[in-house]
Design an enzyme around this catalytic site. Structure first.
Site, PDB file in Angstrom:
ATOM      1  N   ASP A  93      40.215  42.662 -16.989  1.00 28.22           N
ATOM      2  CA  ASP A  93      39.961  43.683 -15.975  1.00 28.22           C
ATOM      3  C   ASP A  93      41.294  44.321 -15.588  1.00 28.22           C
ATOM      4  O   ASP A  93      42.356  43.882 -16.023  1.00 28.22           O
ATOM      5  CB  ASP A  93      39.226  43.088 -14.775  1.00 28.22           C
ATOM      6  N   GLY A  95      42.796  44.574 -12.672  1.00 23.12           N
ATOM      7  CA  GLY A  95      43.496  44.059 -11.495  1.00 23.12           C
ATOM      8  C   GLY A  95      43.110  44.799 -10.239  1.00 23.12           C
ATOM      9  O   GLY A  95      43.441  44.369  -9.129  1.00 23.12           O
ATOM     10  N   GLY A  96      42.398  45.912 -10.386  1.00 24.19           N
ATOM     11  CA  GLY A  96      42.056  46.744  -9.241  1.00 24.19           C
ATOM     12  C   GLY A  96      41.205  46.040  -8.206  1.00 24.19           C
ATOM     13  O   GLY A  96      41.476  46.122  -7.009  1.00 24.19           O
ATOM     14  N   PHE A  97      40.180  45.322  -8.658  1.00 19.58           N
ATOM     15  CA  PHE A  97      39.270  44.678  -7.702  1.00 19.58           C
ATOM     16  C   PHE A  97      40.032  43.684  -6.833  1.00 19.58           C
ATOM     17  O   PHE A  97      39.839  43.635  -5.619  1.00 19.58           O
ATOM     18  CB  PHE A  97      38.134  43.971  -8.451  1.00 19.58           C
ATOM     19  N   GLN A 190      32.604  55.221 -11.007  1.00 16.51           N
ATOM     20  CA  GLN A 190      32.524  54.894  -9.584  1.00 16.51           C
ATOM     21  C   GLN A 190      31.700  55.964  -8.873  1.00 16.51           C
ATOM     22  O   GLN A 190      31.012  56.740  -9.526  1.00 16.51           O
ATOM     23  CB  GLN A 190      33.932  54.758  -9.004  1.00 16.51           C
ATOM     24  N   GLY A 217      31.618  49.161  -8.913  1.00 13.16           N
ATOM     25  CA  GLY A 217      31.226  49.428  -7.540  1.00 13.16           C
ATOM     26  C   GLY A 217      29.785  49.091  -7.216  1.00 13.16           C
ATOM     27  O   GLY A 217      29.256  49.545  -6.200  1.00 13.16           O
ATOM     28  N   ASP A 267      29.623  40.109 -16.620  1.00 14.58           N
ATOM     29  CA  ASP A 267      30.462  38.928 -16.369  1.00 14.58           C
ATOM     30  C   ASP A 267      30.326  38.523 -14.914  1.00 14.58           C
ATOM     31  O   ASP A 267      29.946  39.328 -14.071  1.00 14.58           O
ATOM     32  CB  ASP A 267      31.934  39.253 -16.647  1.00 14.58           C
ATOM     33  N   CYS A 305      16.611  22.037 -21.367  1.00 16.88           N
ATOM     34  CA  CYS A 305      17.966  22.339 -21.851  1.00 16.88           C
ATOM     35  C   CYS A 305      18.460  21.286 -22.839  1.00 16.88           C
ATOM     36  O   CYS A 305      18.211  20.089 -22.665  1.00 16.88           O
ATOM     37  CB  CYS A 305      18.925  22.415 -20.663  1.00 16.88           C
ATOM     38  N   CYS A 307      21.882  21.313 -23.760  1.00 17.57           N
ATOM     39  CA  CYS A 307      23.347  21.339 -23.720  1.00 17.57           C
ATOM     40  C   CYS A 307      23.897  19.909 -23.753  1.00 17.57           C
ATOM     41  O   CYS A 307      23.147  18.931 -23.614  1.00 17.57           O
ATOM     42  CB  CYS A 307      23.844  22.075 -22.472  1.00 17.57           C
ATOM     43  N   CYS A 310      23.020  17.857 -20.557  1.00 20.86           N
ATOM     44  CA  CYS A 310      21.609  17.458 -20.466  1.00 20.86           C
ATOM     45  C   CYS A 310      21.234  16.455 -21.543  1.00 20.86           C
ATOM     46  O   CYS A 310      20.385  15.582 -21.329  1.00 20.86           O
ATOM     47  CB  CYS A 310      20.716  18.696 -20.555  1.00 20.86           C
ATOM     48  N   HIS A 336      26.872  22.968 -18.376  1.00 16.56           N
ATOM     49  CA  HIS A 336      25.450  23.298 -18.291  1.00 16.56           C
ATOM     50  C   HIS A 336      25.230  24.743 -17.838  1.00 16.56           C
ATOM     51  O   HIS A 336      24.445  25.489 -18.443  1.00 16.56           O
ATOM     52  CB  HIS A 336      24.719  22.353 -17.341  1.00 16.56           C
TER      53      HIS A 336
END
Length: 371
Positions: A93, A95-97, A190, A217, A267, A305, A307, A310, A336
């Site tokens: 990203d 870095g703005g957020f 935005q 946003g 994400d 599941c 995984c 589990c 998990h």
């Protein structure tokens, strides 16, 4: 171009689509959920374990890596892929957020943002050119333009000024970006909660011809219905032949709603954060493993599941680990939760392929407890 997108199929019952993103470090099947490795690591996991879960790409954070250990050091190490021993794609990203979330510690101008580190109070500056410099040094496959994530709620006038500045910053990012043959740069739409501003932002960014576009946003505190409405309005404004990324969503319902509205990438830190606090995502909804009712529950976290957690451990054992402060507890719940969302997106891709996404959504929602 470093990033190429192939549209493989469009859904018959929604705006959902199947695609493939080709990057310098491999291909990504979309729609995809990206685990977040904020500081160059997915918390509690080795890169090898993240691969085993089925992750095709991870996200790393420009702001945090800039502060520690510094982008120059990472560049000297051969870039972020080599530094953290991850040879699959990475998205960084801008870095703005993070910078804009430091509301009491930052000052915005046309040039960029002056801020104080949340670590030691030292003064720093990041603008479009600096963000590009850092991300070029990190060597991520996909970089993001520096933008202002407009807070919610914001007035029309503030949202307009912020969106127009984000557009000017996107142009500066594109002009400064050095490694166009190795790193793809995405623009970020935005405009706050206003459709005409979203439309203008999308139009201006599409004219700049980025290899991909993010919708920023959203999922910043607004009602879910409003987010869905704005997303449904915005994604058709973006090119069909470019990937579309919704930033910061990671609950099953938001992932479904995003995909149904034409989003290819998402994400969120939520699955790993929940895991470290003892909450797991299951096919039947959230489960708080610390609760006393699981003290003698020798079944697995999720009956559906397969995984590692589990397959090998019971709820009672994992609860015990949390209650005595053992690190393994957080590792198992992280394994998990990430597997759960990665598998969910795999199932969503299969449902799109078979033209039954809305049917699969209803089945999932009923079992999970959304309806």
């Amino acid at each position: 171009m470093a990033i190429k997108f192939e549209l493989l199929k469009e859904s018959k019952d929604s705006m959902a689509r199947l695609g493939k993103i080709t990057t310098p470090h491999g291909e990504i099947e979309t729609p995809i959920f990206m685990p977040v490795g904020t500081r160059g690591t997915v918390k509690a996991m080795t890169p090898e374990e993240v691969k085993i879960l089925g992750a095709q790409i991870i996200l790393a954070n420009t702001y945090h890596l800039y502060l520690k250990p510094g982008h120059e050091l990472i560049s000297e190490a051969g870039g972020l892929h080599k530094f953290m021993n991850w040879d699959y794609p990475i998205l960084t990203d801008s870095g703005g957020f993070q910078v804009f979330s430091l509301s009491d510690l930052r000052k915005i101008s046309e040039e960029g943002v002056e801020f104080r580190s949340h670590i030691d109070g030292s003064k720093h500056f990041i603008g479009p050119e600096k963000s590009m410099e850092i991300q070029n040094a990190l060597g991520s496959d996909i970089m993001m333009c520096f933008d202002e994530c407009t807070p919610y709620p914001s007035s029309y006038e503030y949202s307009k000024q912020s969106m127009e500045m984000t557009t000017r910053w996107a142009k500066r990012c594109k002009e400064y970006h050095k490694n166009t043959d190795k790193q793809g740069l995405f623009g970020i739409v935005q405009g706050g909660m206003f459709k005409d501003l979203r439309e203008q932002s999308a139009r201006d960014l599409v004219e700049m011809d980025f290899p991909g576009y993010a919708v920023g946003g959203l999922s910043v505190g607004e009602p879910k219905d409003l987010m869905c409405d704005l997303l449904e309005f915005t994604t058709p404004l973006l090119p069909k032949n470019k990937p579309r990324y919704l930033m910061g969503v990671g609950t099953p319902d938001y992932l479904f709603e995003a995909v149904i509205r034409g989003i290819d990438m998402a994400d969120c830190v939520l699955p790993t954060r929940l895991a470290r606090n003892g909450t797991v995502l299951t096919s039947r909804g959230k489960l708080v493993i610390r609760n006393a009712k699981y003290a003698k529950d020798f079944s697995k976290l999720d009956p559906e599941c397969d995984c590692y957690a589990c397959t090998n451990y019971s709820r009672a054992y994992i609860r015990h680990l949390f209650n005595v402060g053992e690190i393994l507890g957080a590792r198992l719940t992280t394994i998990h939760n990430l597997y759960f969302l990665i598998k969910l997106m795999e199932n969503i891709r299969e449902a799109i392929k078979e033209d039954r996404l809305l049917e699969y959504k209803e089945e999932f929602y009923k079992k999970y407890g959304y309806i």
